[in-house]
Design a protein around this motif. Structure first.
Motif, PDB file in Angstrom:
ATOM      1  N   ARG A  90     -17.072  19.778   1.628  1.00 25.54           N
ATOM      2  CA  ARG A  90     -15.680  20.218   1.696  1.00 25.54           C
ATOM      3  C   ARG A  90     -14.818  19.229   0.923  1.00 25.54           C
ATOM      4  N   ILE A  91     -14.000  19.758   0.041  1.00 27.12           N
ATOM      5  CA  ILE A  91     -13.085  18.933  -0.735  1.00 27.12           C
ATOM      6  C   ILE A  91     -11.672  19.278  -0.288  1.00 27.12           C
ATOM      7  N   THR A  92     -10.992  18.293   0.275  1.00 34.96           N
ATOM      8  CA  THR A  92      -9.629  18.501   0.751  1.00 34.96           C
ATOM      9  C   THR A  92      -8.676  17.704  -0.114  1.00 34.96           C
ATOM     10  N   ALA A  93      -7.673  18.370  -0.634  1.00 38.46           N
ATOM     11  CA  ALA A  93      -6.627  17.718  -1.416  1.00 38.46           C
ATOM     12  C   ALA A  93      -5.316  17.916  -0.664  1.00 38.46           C
ATOM     13  N   ALA A  94      -4.816  16.841  -0.080  1.00 39.54           N
ATOM     14  CA  ALA A  94      -3.624  16.916   0.759  1.00 39.54           C
ATOM     15  C   ALA A  94      -2.469  16.193   0.085  1.00 39.54           C
ATOM     16  N   VAL A  95      -1.309  16.824   0.065  1.00 38.86           N
ATOM     17  CA  VAL A  95      -0.130  16.263  -0.569  1.00 38.86           C
ATOM     18  C   VAL A  95       0.820  15.755   0.515  1.00 38.86           C
ATOM     19  N   PHE A  96       1.319  14.535   0.339  1.00 40.38           N
ATOM     20  CA  PHE A  96       2.175  13.899   1.337  1.00 40.38           C
ATOM     21  C   PHE A  96       3.507  13.512   0.716  1.00 40.38           C
ATOM     22  N   ALA A  97       4.448  13.220   1.576  1.00 42.51           N
ATOM     23  CA  ALA A  97       5.772  12.796   1.112  1.00 42.51           C
ATOM     24  C   ALA A  97       5.801  11.325   0.744  1.00 42.51           C
ATOM     25  N   ARG A  98       4.833  10.541   1.260  1.00 50.42           N
ATOM     26  CA  ARG A  98       4.831   9.097   1.044  1.00 50.42           C
ATOM     27  C   ARG A  98       3.475   8.649   0.511  1.00 50.42           C
ATOM     28  N   SER A  99       3.516   7.655  -0.357  1.00 45.90           N
ATOM     29  CA  SER A  99       2.276   7.096  -0.903  1.00 45.90           C
ATOM     30  C   SER A  99       1.403   6.511   0.190  1.00 45.90           C
ATOM     31  N   LEU A 105       0.826  -1.215   0.000  1.00 47.85           N
ATOM     32  CA  LEU A 105       0.000   0.000   0.000  1.00 47.85           C
ATOM     33  C   LEU A 105       0.854   1.257   0.000  1.00 47.85           C
ATOM     34  N   GLY A 106       2.161   1.106   0.122  1.00 46.14           N
ATOM     35  CA  GLY A 106       3.070   2.244   0.015  1.00 46.14           C
ATOM     36  C   GLY A 106       3.758   2.323  -1.328  1.00 46.14           C
ATOM     37  N   SER A 107       3.294   1.552  -2.323  1.00 40.02           N
ATOM     38  CA  SER A 107       3.978   1.478  -3.621  1.00 40.02           C
ATOM     39  C   SER A 107       3.368   2.358  -4.693  1.00 40.02           C
ATOM     40  N   GLY A 108       2.362   3.133  -4.376  1.00 42.25           N
ATOM     41  CA  GLY A 108       1.744   3.979  -5.380  1.00 42.25           C
ATOM     42  C   GLY A 108       2.617   5.156  -5.752  1.00 42.25           C
ATOM     43  N   SER A 109       2.364   5.725  -6.929  1.00 42.84           N
ATOM     44  CA  SER A 109       3.132   6.895  -7.377  1.00 42.84           C
ATOM     45  C   SER A 109       2.443   8.206  -7.033  1.00 42.84           C
ATOM     46  N   ASN A 110       1.146   8.159  -6.721  1.00 34.91           N
ATOM     47  CA  ASN A 110       0.416   9.383  -6.410  1.00 34.91           C
ATOM     48  C   ASN A 110       0.525   9.716  -4.923  1.00 34.91           C
ATOM     49  N   LEU A 111       0.894  10.944  -4.632  1.00 36.32           N
ATOM     50  CA  LEU A 111       1.117  11.394  -3.259  1.00 36.32           C
ATOM     51  C   LEU A 111       0.008  12.315  -2.770  1.00 36.32           C
ATOM     52  N   THR A 112      -0.981  12.575  -3.595  1.00 34.18           N
ATOM     53  CA  THR A 112      -2.096  13.447  -3.235  1.00 34.18           C
ATOM     54  C   THR A 112      -3.331  12.614  -2.915  1.00 34.18           C
ATOM     55  N   ALA A 113      -3.973  12.908  -1.798  1.00 36.78           N
ATOM     56  CA  ALA A 113      -5.245  12.285  -1.432  1.00 36.78           C
ATOM     57  C   ALA A 113      -6.351  13.327  -1.545  1.00 36.78           C
ATOM     58  N   VAL A 114      -7.442  12.952  -2.197  1.00 34.45           N
ATOM     59  CA  VAL A 114      -8.611  13.826  -2.284  1.00 34.45           C
ATOM     60  C   VAL A 114      -9.721  13.219  -1.447  1.00 34.45           C
ATOM     61  N   VAL A 115     -10.236  13.991  -0.506  1.00 31.49           N
ATOM     62  CA  VAL A 115     -11.256  13.524   0.439  1.00 31.49           C
ATOM     63  C   VAL A 115     -12.419  14.500   0.420  1.00 31.49           C
ATOM     64  N   VAL A 116     -13.630  13.979   0.386  1.00 32.62           N
ATOM     65  CA  VAL A 116     -14.838  14.799   0.428  1.00 32.62           C
ATOM     66  C   VAL A 116     -15.581  14.515   1.716  1.00 32.62           C
ATOM     67  N   ASP A 117     -15.958  15.567   2.453  1.00 32.27           N
ATOM     68  CA  ASP A 117     -16.775  15.382   3.644  1.00 32.27           C
ATOM     69  C   ASP A 117     -17.730  16.556   3.786  1.00 32.27           C
ATOM     70  N   SER A 118     -18.587  16.491   4.809  1.00 31.70           N
ATOM     71  CA  SER A 118     -19.587  17.529   5.050  1.00 31.70           C
ATOM     72  C   SER A 118     -19.458  18.001   6.490  1.00 31.70           C
ATOM     73  N   PRO A 119     -18.628  19.012   6.740  1.00 31.71           N
ATOM     74  CA  PRO A 119     -18.417  19.468   8.113  1.00 31.71           C
ATOM     75  C   PRO A 119     -19.628  20.149   8.734  1.00 31.71           C
ATOM     76  N   ALA A 120     -20.571  20.598   7.915  1.00 28.07           N
ATOM     77  CA  ALA A 120     -21.785  21.235   8.418  1.00 28.07           C
ATOM     78  C   ALA A 120     -22.910  20.948   7.438  1.00 28.07           C
ATOM     79  N   SER A 121     -24.130  21.042   7.915  1.00 34.88           N
ATOM     80  CA  SER A 121     -25.291  20.773   7.075  1.00 34.88           C
ATOM     81  C   SER A 121     -25.286  21.701   5.861  1.00 34.88           C
ATOM     82  N   GLY A 122     -25.463  21.119   4.675  1.00 38.38           N
ATOM     83  CA  GLY A 122     -25.522  21.910   3.460  1.00 38.38           C
ATOM     84  C   GLY A 122     -24.165  22.322   2.927  1.00 38.38           C
ATOM     85  N   THR A 123     -23.099  21.846   3.574  1.00 40.42           N
ATOM     86  CA  THR A 123     -21.749  22.222   3.163  1.00 40.42           C
ATOM     87  C   THR A 123     -20.969  20.990   2.744  1.00 40.42           C
TER      88      THR A 123
END
Length: 501
Positions: A266-275, A246-264
């Protein structure tokens, strides 16, 4: 294979410099269930059960997939092999009990290397944890764990490999053929299996999978968690190779979608040093939520119980040999650590478990597991089972908290007595992780919010994911005195995210 919703999400954040560079290949959980990586949260042969595993290739390309069975205490591999899937192919196998532990049984005709589809049980192995303390080395440890599958490559349709692995008019493939060096199918080597050899192309995803726990009047199914955008691009490895992981991927960015509040949204794109961090972020959760029900009736009367399976498929990368965030403590299974202390075979993380009955009655904030062994409740394995109503034991009323979990028979279990007033049959609970965090890269991570259809400008800066990378499901089991009175149900657990920037 991306849905309209996912495409809209990428479009919403695609104007940012970071995502333009990363493209739509960012690591993410495909909630439609299709991906390059499949994570099956649990297998077990305990309590008279077997576990059926299937993987489906929904594409018109032939593929080679690494299948890895992993024990549940410290994610040590117990069996891996390479599987070749024809276009639109399905492979099935079953994890079954052996006298000492567990093994794989399959009569499927899809090509594997080494051969596992012989109709004979292939025993799981304890080689990977023989350096642990003697009491942790036994094959019994292989009786429960989880499964990961990673697509390593597609097969070029004009190649000798394709001819060997595609199903013929006989209904099965030949599984023999000539490869670039003239070797036979059964003895493929690293030199012969690579993208540069003209036999293989890059992975394209489109896999889905299911698991079913059957036996002892139980049949519970679950869907594998599908990761797409993993980006593995190095070609197949031999079956005895621990890569890809699970550490062998080439992509270091994770895209996560959540809803921190009703009707909202949030799209978070986080870049990491490791897959591995990008994969962890895609399944990072601050709390696990779900229902439970149990009863403590006398022997011979109906007994209702609920087990939660909470699996952390990337944990091994953070607890061996030392602890790294987001996990708190290192694995302590070795004969002797560097300070001369003996380990007890755990890597524990602090949690809080709050429960509520169906009439809004609630427990105290810091409910402990039972029996209480620490001031703070903890879960300590890669594949954890939380048994509501405590653990099965010899007491007639079932309240003695020793022994396996009540529904699944897990020995990787913690017993828990949820809040239950007389006459109330259950409720819901929240398992919250404490003191854990994962940090994204300072300069390039970003968050975009969507409120009422209006997309905000991206906020660029460090991102913190609080919690632990988790997947799982729940099983409720009702056992009456008569065999035909037994029934059970499996269902998904729910999760909450905590992301700050």
């Amino acid at each position: 294979m991306k849905s309209f919703k996912q495409k809209a999400i990428y479009a919403a954040v695609g104007g940012a410099t970071m995502l333009l560079a990363a493209g739509a290949g960012a690591v993410n959980v495909n909630h439609e269930g299709l991906g390059e990586v499949l994570l099956y949260p649990y297998y077990t042969v305990r309590n008279g059960n077997s576990t059926l595993i299937s993987v489906v290739n929904t594409t018109t390309a032939a593929k080679v997939v690494k299948i890895r069975f992993i024990e549940g205490k410290n994610s040590s591999e117990v069996l891996d092999f390479n599987l070749w899937l024809s276009p639109n192919d399905v492979w099935t196998g079953a994890v079954v009990a052996t006298p000492a532990g567990a093994g794989l049984l399959s009569g499927d005709t899809s090509c594997t290397n080494p051969a596992v589809n012989t109709g004979a049980v292939v025993p799981f192995r304890n080689v990977a944890f023989l350096s642990d303390r003697p009491e942790l080395r036994g094959l019994d440890r292989t009786r429960e764990g989880y499964v990961e599958m990673i697509e390593m490559a597609t097969v070029v349709s004009t190649s000798a490999t394709y001819s060997a692995v595609v199903h013929k008019s006989t209904g099965k493939p030949d599984c023999v053929g000539t490869f670039p060096s003239g070797a036979t199918f059964a003895v493929i080597t690293n030199a012969e299996v690579n993208l540069r050899g003209g036999e293989y192309g890059l992975p394209t995803g489109g896999l889905f999978g299911n698991g079913t726990i059957v036996g002892n009047s139980m049949a519970n199914g679950y869907n594998a968690t599908a990761i797409e955008g993993f980006g593995y691009n190095l070609g197949p490895t031999t079956s005895n190779n621990l890569l890809p992981s699970l550490g062998s991927g080439s992509n270091l960015t994770a895209v996560v979608v959540d809803s921190p509040a009703s009707g909202t949204s949030r799209i978070t794109a986080a870049v990491f040093a490791r897959s591995i961090d990008a994969v962890s972020a895609s399944i990072m959760h601050s709390a696990v939520l779900g229902e439970y029900a149990y009863s403590n009736d006398a022997a011979g009367a109906p007994v209702l119980s609920t087990d939660w399976v909470v699996t952390m498929p990337t944990k091994r990368a953070y607890v061996n040999p030392v602890a790294r965030l987001p996990f708190q403590r290192a694995w302590t299974g070795a004969d002797q650590d560097i300070l001369g202390f003996f380990g007890n075979g755990t890597a524990c993380d602090d949690v809080t478990l709050n429960s509520y009955d169906r009439e809004e009655g609630s427990s105290s904030t810091d409910d402990d597991f039972s029996p209480s062994t620490t001031p703070t409740p903890r879960i300590c394995y890669e594949a954890n089972v939380i048994s509501f109503g405590g653990l099965a034991g010899p007491a007639a009323d079932g309240t003695l908290n020793t022994g396996p979990s009540r529904s699944l028979g897990s020995t990787n279990a913690r017993g828990y007595i949820g809040y239950q007033r007389p006459g109330k049959e259950g409720g819901w609970a929240s398992l919250t992780f404490r003191a854990a965090a994962m940090l994204g890269a300072t300069a390039t991570s970003q968050t975009t919010t969507v409120v009422g259809g209006v997309i905000s400008a991206p906020v660029v800066g460090p991102v913190t994911f609080a919690g632990l990378p988790t997947i799982g499901f729940a099983v409720s089991d009702y056992r009456a005195s008569a065999a035909n009175g037994n029934y059970n149900a499996g269902y998904n657990l729910n999760f909450r995210r905590s992301i700050t920037q």
